[in-house]
Design an enzyme around this catalytic site. Structure first.
Site, mmCIF file in Angstrom:
data_model
loop_
_atom_site.group_PDB
_atom_site.id
_atom_site.type_symbol
_atom_site.label_atom_id
_atom_site.label_comp_id
_atom_site.label_asym_id
_atom_site.label_seq_id
_atom_site.Cartn_x
_atom_site.Cartn_y
_atom_site.Cartn_z
ATOM 1 N N ARG A 235 38.422 35.756 37.904
ATOM 2 C CA ARG A 235 37.201 35.579 37.119
ATOM 3 C C ARG A 235 36.391 34.454 37.761
ATOM 4 N NH1 ARG A 235 37.579 39.884 35.433
ATOM 5 N NH2 ARG A 235 37.779 40.645 33.314
ATOM 6 N N GLU A 264 27.802 36.166 37.680
ATOM 7 C CA GLU A 264 27.678 37.534 38.188
ATOM 8 C C GLU A 264 26.975 38.490 37.222
ATOM 9 O OE1 GLU A 264 31.941 38.462 38.665
ATOM 10 O OE2 GLU A 264 31.672 40.018 37.148
HETATM 11 P P1 NAD Z 1 48.246 38.978 33.323
HETATM 12 O O1 NAD Z 1 47.964 38.560 31.939
HETATM 13 O O2 NAD Z 1 49.290 40.013 33.576
HETATM 14 O O3 NAD Z 1 48.644 37.690 34.209
HETATM 15 C C1 NAD Z 1 47.975 36.473 34.137
HETATM 16 C C2 NAD Z 1 48.975 35.395 34.500
HETATM 17 O O4 NAD Z 1 48.275 34.144 34.539
HETATM 18 C C3 NAD Z 1 50.109 35.244 33.483
HETATM 19 O O5 NAD Z 1 51.354 35.243 34.158
HETATM 20 C C4 NAD Z 1 49.823 33.893 32.828
HETATM 21 O O6 NAD Z 1 51.013 33.210 32.427
HETATM 22 C C5 NAD Z 1 49.130 33.181 33.964
HETATM 23 N N1 NAD Z 1 48.396 32.004 33.505
HETATM 24 C C6 NAD Z 1 47.800 31.771 32.306
HETATM 25 N N2 NAD Z 1 47.266 30.540 32.293
HETATM 26 C C7 NAD Z 1 47.537 29.982 33.505
HETATM 27 C C8 NAD Z 1 47.260 28.727 34.086
HETATM 28 N N3 NAD Z 1 46.607 27.773 33.409
HETATM 29 N N4 NAD Z 1 47.683 28.502 35.344
HETATM 30 C C9 NAD Z 1 48.359 29.447 36.035
HETATM 31 N N5 NAD Z 1 48.662 30.657 35.518
HETATM 32 C C10 NAD Z 1 48.253 30.910 34.281
HETATM 33 O O7 NAD Z 1 46.850 39.422 33.932
HETATM 34 P P2 NAD Z 1 46.599 40.349 35.196
HETATM 35 O O8 NAD Z 1 46.522 41.765 34.766
HETATM 36 O O9 NAD Z 1 47.534 39.954 36.287
HETATM 37 O O10 NAD Z 1 45.107 39.922 35.563
HETATM 38 C C11 NAD Z 1 44.816 38.637 36.068
HETATM 39 C C12 NAD Z 1 43.327 38.432 36.056
HETATM 40 O O11 NAD Z 1 42.715 39.316 37.005
HETATM 41 C C13 NAD Z 1 42.644 38.829 34.739
HETATM 42 O O12 NAD Z 1 42.655 37.762 33.831
HETATM 43 C C14 NAD Z 1 41.256 39.190 35.163
HETATM 44 O O13 NAD Z 1 40.466 38.020 35.015
HETATM 45 C C15 NAD Z 1 41.379 39.516 36.632
HETATM 46 N N6 NAD Z 1 40.994 40.905 36.937
HETATM 47 C C16 NAD Z 1 40.042 41.105 37.881
HETATM 48 C C17 NAD Z 1 39.665 42.384 38.216
HETATM 49 C C18 NAD Z 1 38.625 42.654 39.286
HETATM 50 O O14 NAD Z 1 38.162 43.794 39.423
HETATM 51 N N7 NAD Z 1 38.243 41.680 40.083
HETATM 52 C C19 NAD Z 1 40.265 43.484 37.559
HETATM 53 C C20 NAD Z 1 41.252 43.237 36.623
HETATM 54 C C21 NAD Z 1 41.607 41.941 36.312
#
Ligand code: NAD
Length: 333
Positions: A235, A264
């Protein structure tokens, strides 16, 4: 059910219509415009709205929905920071999302950005088409043997770890909730500070929360290695863009790959090629030869779109039949 689908592009219409063919009793109307307080008028008479990441679902919009008889908000994405969940509960609207859809899509895109930035595919493509076969300026490095730091090792971060481990890197990870899968591929959890200090490549895969807003700021950049590569496919607001520009100018950041950008909403998903770019910070980013920006396309694979459409139709069907909603989100407040 009558469903009003906002911010719908050709691919949304194609994949949703295909998945919806299992429910001929539903009627979908696709609006190309985004959902705003004004365009919420278009949802009059619909049972559900289907929305995406840049649609705004604030309290006033949700109150309008309730007045129009809308009962379900179906997000065709995982994140829900654009929805006022307490307001949805207050007005009796249910909210569903697509919590997981091909973590491979985003993880593979992040790896693609690393390889492109390192070996300058984006520059080489233009050079060769211009019959410029010189190698000057294209010197890369072996990813093998480098230290890669992964921040956030959930669904996407874990897949990223598995892929990048195959390059023979030293894999370091930081997460507030460690996952066993990372250590199974030879990764090691370390404190964030240590990761920032020793990683040659840093990839962000944590969600945007109050605690992670501008996680990468001047202070974090100061701790990083000279010439570090930073990749953000998560994000935009995880990164303080102005701090990153300072890091690029000083050479501290040697490579930057962004699929997301904090402002964005005003740029991405539209063709603005004939407009004058008004965002000076973004315009500055585009001047660096070592910056690669893609417009929030990491999720954009066939498999991810099929999964998004399928999960959305499943939720709508369950709602119509009065069954429990497996992918419902509720306010924690
Ligand atoms: P997820 O919930 O499976 O994993 C997120 C991880 O981040 C978890 O393990 C959580 O414990 C960890 N986390 C939370 N707070 C944290 C912190 N302060 N420091 C370090 N780690 C922390 O989510 P996901 O499905 O793996 O997705 C991750 C991110 O990818 C989403 O939040 C979204 O913003 C982004 N995303 C981007 C796209 C894109 O097209 N660019 C698409 C889907 C998701």
């Amino acid at each position: 059910m009558r469903i009003a689908c906002f911010d719908s592009k050709r691919h949304d219409r194609e994949f949703l219509s295909r998945a919806a063919s299992t429910r001929p009793e539903d009627q979908w109307v696709f609006f190309e415009n985004r959902l705003t307080i004004e365009s919420a008028e278009q949802s009059r008479g619909f049972d559900a709205v289907c929305v995406f990441v840049h649609d705004s679902l604030d309290r006033a919009t949700i109150a309008k929905f309730a007045g129009f008889g809308v009962k379900l908000i179906a997000l065709r994405c995982a994140g829900f920071n654009n929805v006022d969940l307490p307001a949805a509960e207050e007005f009796g609207l249910r909210v569903v999302r697509v919590p997981a859809y091909s973590p491979h899509a985003v993880a593979e895109h992040a790896v693609g950005m690393i390889l492109s930035l390192n070996r300058r595919f984006h520059r080489a493509y233009h050079r060769v088409r211009d019959s410029n076969f010189a190698l000057e300026g294209l010197l890369g490095f072996d990813v093998h043997g480098k230290t890669v730091g992964v921040i956030g090792t959930g669904k996407i971060g874990e897949v990223f770890c598995r892929i990048i481990a195959g390059f023979g890197v030293q894999l370091l990870a930081y997460d507030v909730h460690p996952h066993p899968g990372v250590e199974q591929v030879g990764g090691k959890y370390v404190p964030l500070d240590e990761l920032l200090q020793v990683a040659d490549i840093i990839s962000l895969h944590c969600p945007l929360l109050e605690s992670t807003h501008h996680l990468i700021n001047d202070d974090a950049i100061a701790r990083m290695k000279q010439g570090v590569m930073l990749i953000n496919t998560s994000r935009g607001a995880l990164v303080d863009t102005e701090a990153v520009i300072r890091g690029l100018k000083s050479g501290k950041i040697g490579y930057l790959g962004l699929d997301v950008y904090e402002e964005e909403e005003n740029l991405f998903f539209e063709d603005r090629s004939t407009e004058v770019l008004q965002d000076d910070v973004f315009a500055r980013l585009l001047t660096f030869p070592n910056v690669l920006v893609t417009a929030h396309q990491a999720f954009f694979t066939q498999q991810a779109l099929e999964q998004i459409a399928q999960t959305t139709i499943t939720s709508i069907g369950a709602f119509a039949r009065g069954e429990p909603l497996a992918f419902e989100i509720k306010s924690t407040s």
